[in-house]
Design a protein around this motif. Structure first.
Motif, PDB file in Angstrom:
ATOM      1  N   GLU A   1      59.242   0.452  61.151  1.00 60.39           N
ATOM      2  CA  GLU A   1      58.710   1.342  60.116  1.00 60.39           C
ATOM      3  C   GLU A   1      58.619   0.562  58.810  1.00 60.39           C
ATOM      4  O   GLU A   1      59.357  -0.406  58.601  1.00 60.39           O
ATOM      5  N   LYS A   2      57.738   1.004  57.920  1.00 59.45           N
ATOM      6  CA  LYS A   2      57.578   0.381  56.613  1.00 59.45           C
ATOM      7  C   LYS A   2      58.414   1.141  55.578  1.00 59.45           C
ATOM      8  O   LYS A   2      58.436   2.373  55.592  1.00 59.45           O
ATOM      9  N   PRO A   3      59.056   0.418  54.655  1.00 58.85           N
ATOM     10  CA  PRO A   3      59.756   1.120  53.581  1.00 58.85           C
ATOM     11  C   PRO A   3      58.768   1.760  52.612  1.00 58.85           C
ATOM     12  O   PRO A   3      57.650   1.265  52.441  1.00 58.85           O
ATOM     13  N   THR A   4      59.173   2.853  51.995  1.00 60.05           N
ATOM     14  CA  THR A   4      58.353   3.462  50.956  1.00 60.05           C
ATOM     15  C   THR A   4      58.323   2.557  49.728  1.00 60.05           C
ATOM     16  O   THR A   4      57.282   2.381  49.088  1.00 60.05           O
ATOM     17  N   LYS A   5      59.477   1.964  49.419  1.00 58.75           N
ATOM     18  CA  LYS A   5      59.593   0.977  48.341  1.00 58.75           C
ATOM     19  C   LYS A   5      60.589  -0.081  48.774  1.00 58.75           C
ATOM     20  O   LYS A   5      61.409   0.151  49.659  1.00 58.75           O
ATOM     21  N   GLY A   6      60.536  -1.244  48.130  1.00 61.63           N
ATOM     22  CA  GLY A   6      61.513  -2.284  48.402  1.00 61.63           C
ATOM     23  C   GLY A   6      60.966  -3.418  49.253  1.00 61.63           C
ATOM     24  O   GLY A   6      59.814  -3.384  49.701  1.00 61.63           O
ATOM     25  N   GLU A   7      61.807  -4.420  49.470  1.00 67.92           N
ATOM     26  CA  GLU A   7      61.406  -5.636  50.176  1.00 67.92           C
ATOM     27  C   GLU A   7      62.424  -5.987  51.257  1.00 67.92           C
ATOM     28  O   GLU A   7      63.625  -5.789  51.074  1.00 67.92           O
ATOM     29  N   ILE A   8      61.921  -6.529  52.379  1.00 63.56           N
ATOM     30  CA  ILE A   8      62.774  -6.974  53.480  1.00 63.56           C
ATOM     31  C   ILE A   8      62.294  -8.344  53.937  1.00 63.56           C
ATOM     32  O   ILE A   8      61.130  -8.509  54.311  1.00 63.56           O
ATOM     33  N   TYR A   9      63.198  -9.324  53.883  1.00 64.09           N
ATOM     34  CA  TYR A   9      62.873 -10.690  54.296  1.00 64.09           C
ATOM     35  C   TYR A   9      63.782 -11.095  55.454  1.00 64.09           C
ATOM     36  O   TYR A   9      64.990 -10.891  55.411  1.00 64.09           O
ATOM     37  N   ILE A  10      63.178 -11.681  56.482  1.00 63.39           N
ATOM     38  CA  ILE A  10      63.949 -12.261  57.589  1.00 63.39           C
ATOM     39  C   ILE A  10      63.518 -13.712  57.723  1.00 63.39           C
ATOM     40  O   ILE A  10      62.358 -14.008  57.981  1.00 63.39           O
ATOM     41  N   GLY A  11      64.482 -14.620  57.503  1.00 59.39           N
ATOM     42  CA  GLY A  11      64.149 -16.042  57.523  1.00 59.39           C
ATOM     43  C   GLY A  11      63.077 -16.382  56.505  1.00 59.39           C
ATOM     44  O   GLY A  11      62.264 -17.288  56.716  1.00 59.39           O
TER      45      GLY A  11
ATOM     46  N   LEU B   1      66.563   6.781  53.063  1.00 58.74           N
ATOM     47  CA  LEU B   1      67.278   5.663  52.442  1.00 58.74           C
ATOM     48  C   LEU B   1      66.967   5.669  50.957  1.00 58.74           C
ATOM     49  O   LEU B   1      65.820   5.884  50.558  1.00 58.74           O
ATOM     50  N   ASP B   2      67.995   5.392  50.146  1.00 58.81           N
ATOM     51  CA  ASP B   2      67.813   5.508  48.705  1.00 58.81           C
ATOM     52  C   ASP B   2      68.326   4.255  47.997  1.00 58.81           C
ATOM     53  O   ASP B   2      69.524   4.114  47.772  1.00 58.81           O
ATOM     54  N   ASP B   3      67.418   3.301  47.723  1.00 62.38           N
ATOM     55  CA  ASP B   3      67.751   2.089  46.971  1.00 62.38           C
ATOM     56  C   ASP B   3      68.864   1.281  47.637  1.00 62.38           C
ATOM     57  O   ASP B   3      69.914   1.002  47.047  1.00 62.38           O
ATOM     58  N   VAL B   4      68.625   0.886  48.892  1.00 62.57           N
ATOM     59  CA  VAL B   4      69.609   0.133  49.675  1.00 62.57           C
ATOM     60  C   VAL B   4      69.325  -1.367  49.565  1.00 62.57           C
ATOM     61  O   VAL B   4      68.198  -1.816  49.780  1.00 62.57           O
ATOM     62  N   SER B   5      70.360  -2.140  49.230  1.00 62.20           N
ATOM     63  CA  SER B   5      70.256  -3.601  49.175  1.00 62.20           C
ATOM     64  C   SER B   5      71.411  -4.206  49.974  1.00 62.20           C
ATOM     65  O   SER B   5      72.541  -3.698  49.929  1.00 62.20           O
ATOM     66  N   LEU B   6      71.116  -5.303  50.711  1.00 65.54           N
ATOM     67  CA  LEU B   6      72.127  -5.915  51.576  1.00 65.54           C
ATOM     68  C   LEU B   6      71.653  -7.286  52.016  1.00 65.54           C
ATOM     69  O   LEU B   6      70.450  -7.522  52.140  1.00 65.54           O
TER      70      LEU B   6
ATOM     71  N   GLU C   1      67.461 -10.413  54.097  1.00 62.64           N
ATOM     72  CA  GLU C   1      67.632  -9.913  52.732  1.00 62.64           C
ATOM     73  C   GLU C   1      66.903  -8.578  52.592  1.00 62.64           C
ATOM     74  O   GLU C   1      65.693  -8.502  52.816  1.00 62.64           O
ATOM     75  N   VAL C   2      67.659  -7.555  52.251  1.00 67.17           N
ATOM     76  CA  VAL C   2      67.097  -6.223  52.020  1.00 67.17           C
ATOM     77  C   VAL C   2      67.257  -5.914  50.533  1.00 67.17           C
ATOM     78  O   VAL C   2      68.374  -5.935  50.010  1.00 67.17           O
ATOM     79  N   LYS C   3      66.135  -5.658  49.865  1.00 64.32           N
ATOM     80  CA  LYS C   3      66.167  -5.503  48.409  1.00 64.32           C
ATOM     81  C   LYS C   3      65.615  -4.135  47.992  1.00 64.32           C
ATOM     82  O   LYS C   3      64.417  -3.879  48.137  1.00 64.32           O
ATOM     83  N   HIS C   4      66.499  -3.285  47.498  1.00 66.11           N
ATOM     84  CA  HIS C   4      66.141  -1.998  46.901  1.00 66.11           C
ATOM     85  C   HIS C   4      65.191  -1.173  47.795  1.00 66.11           C
ATOM     86  O   HIS C   4      64.165  -0.667  47.349  1.00 66.11           O
ATOM     87  N   VAL C   5      65.567  -1.063  49.066  1.00 66.39           N
ATOM     88  CA  VAL C   5      64.719  -0.345  50.024  1.00 66.39           C
ATOM     89  C   VAL C   5      64.942   1.170  49.913  1.00 66.39           C
ATOM     90  O   VAL C   5      66.076   1.655  49.887  1.00 66.39           O
ATOM     91  N   ARG C   6      63.829   1.858  49.881  1.00 67.26           N
ATOM     92  CA  ARG C   6      63.829   3.321  49.827  1.00 67.26           C
ATOM     93  C   ARG C   6      62.864   3.819  50.901  1.00 67.26           C
ATOM     94  O   ARG C   6      61.791   3.246  51.089  1.00 67.26           O
ATOM     95  N   LYS C   7      63.267   4.841  51.627  1.00 68.92           N
ATOM     96  CA  LYS C   7      62.395   5.437  52.638  1.00 68.92           C
ATOM     97  C   LYS C   7      62.368   6.948  52.450  1.00 68.92           C
ATOM     98  O   LYS C   7      63.408   7.614  52.517  1.00 68.92           O
ATOM     99  N   VAL C   8      61.161   7.463  52.226  1.00 71.54           N
ATOM    100  CA  VAL C   8      60.981   8.890  52.030  1.00 71.54           C
ATOM    101  C   VAL C   8      60.034   9.416  53.104  1.00 71.54           C
ATOM    102  O   VAL C   8      58.941   8.863  53.306  1.00 71.54           O
ATOM    103  N   TYR C   9      60.451  10.447  53.813  1.00 72.66           N
ATOM    104  CA  TYR C   9      59.592  11.108  54.785  1.00 72.66           C
ATOM    105  C   TYR C   9      59.072  12.412  54.173  1.00 72.66           C
ATOM    106  O   TYR C   9      59.814  13.115  53.477  1.00 72.66           O
ATOM    107  N   ARG C  10      57.821  12.703  54.448  1.00 71.99           N
ATOM    108  CA  ARG C  10      57.255  13.974  53.977  1.00 71.99           C
ATOM    109  C   ARG C  10      57.169  14.950  55.148  1.00 71.99           C
ATOM    110  O   ARG C  10      56.594  14.637  56.180  1.00 71.99           O
ATOM    111  N   MET C  11      57.762  16.113  54.971  1.00 77.74           N
ATOM    112  CA  MET C  11      57.715  17.166  55.986  1.00 77.74           C
ATOM    113  C   MET C  11      57.081  18.388  55.333  1.00 77.74           C
ATOM    114  O   MET C  11      57.757  19.182  54.673  1.00 77.74           O
TER     115      MET C  11
END
Length: 256
Positions: free
Chosen positions: A71-81, A37-42, A19-29
């Motif tokens: 890698e860790k998401p900037t925001k959001g949740e990821i559950y496996i099992g 990634l911008d608010d991805v759920s699946l 379960e992927v819930k509202h995942v966002r990933k922001v890199y700073r350069m």
């Protein structure tokens, strides 16, 4: 955290495996922010073959890295099992991967000074399997991927297709619950690509494993039950195939 092994669902509990819930990933350069990634759920079910399809820079490999705990998401949740991957510290997420996940890479990532058996045995070393048992298991898996007689060969003594078969065998060692494949046939010709993809799909079907593919190649996507198209860090389309369509690919359908 305690047990890092994915446990079977209780009777009647039909929660998705991933379960992927509202995942966002922001890199700073420097002063710039890049939204990968911008608010991805699946959700992904046990035994499903899912392909993430997109061009270079679309965010598909970032998604794989998030779900695999690389890698860790900037925001959001990821559950496996049911396990919150996004909350695990480095040592616990490494333990989780060793117990539950196999990886197939485009560049094979074989150890050049090791034989095929030694390369395939590597995940079993991390699991604490003693040498005799892991070598026996490695030989059996090499046979299953069509490399009987190649056990003592080093990568330099094998073709690209044979090296990728060793990589597949290594990913299958220990019967992981989930296999991640990042552009698994990117360095192979068309005929070898078909052989390797049929091999991967038949193996995961036979063992009811979950396969997550990342590719830019639509022909690879044809092997999947679900094709998720990613563009500019967003999911723009999800194509779910029927059981009849999956059977037409020529693989054994054993998802329960």
């Amino acid at each position: 955290m305690g047990n890092q092994t994915i446990q079977p669902s209780e009777n009647g509990n039909k929660k998705p495996l991933i379960e992927v819930k509202h995942v966002r990933k922001v890199y700073r350069m420097g002063d710039e922010k890049v939204i990968a990634l911008d608010d991805v759920s699946l959700t992904i079910e046990k035994g499903e073959i899912v392909c993430f399809l997109g061009t270079s820079g679309s965010g598909k490999s970032t998604f794989l890295n998030m779900v695999a705990g690389l890698e860790k998401p900037t925001k959001g949740e990821i559950y496996i099992g049911g396990i919150p991957i996004h909350k695990l510290n480095e040592s616990n997420v490494t333990l989780f991967r060793q117990k539950n996940i196999g990886f197939i890479f485009q560049a094979y990532h074989l150890m050049p000074m090791m034989t095929a058996v030694e390369n395939v045995s590597l995940p079993l070393i991390f699991r604490g399997v003693e040498k005799k048992k892991r070598n026996s298991a490695a030989k059996e898996i090499l046979g299953a991927v069509g490399l009987k007689g190649y056990e003592k060969r080093k990568p330099s003594q094998m073709s690209g297709g044979q090296q990728q078969r060793v990589g597949i065998a290594r990913a299958l060692a220990g019967n992981p619950k989930i296999i991640f494949a990042d552009e698994p046939t990117g360095n192979l010709d068309t005929n070898t690509t078909k052989e390797v993809m049929n091999l991967i799909v038949n193996q995961v079907r036979e063992h009811n494993q979950t396969l997550i593919l990342v590719t830019h190649d639509r022909s690879i996507a044809s092997y999947a039950d679900k094709v998720v198209t990613i563009q500019d860090g967003n999911i723009v389309n999800i194509e779910q195939k029927t059981k009849e369509q999956n059977m037409q690919v020529g693989t054994k359908e054993e998802i329960s």
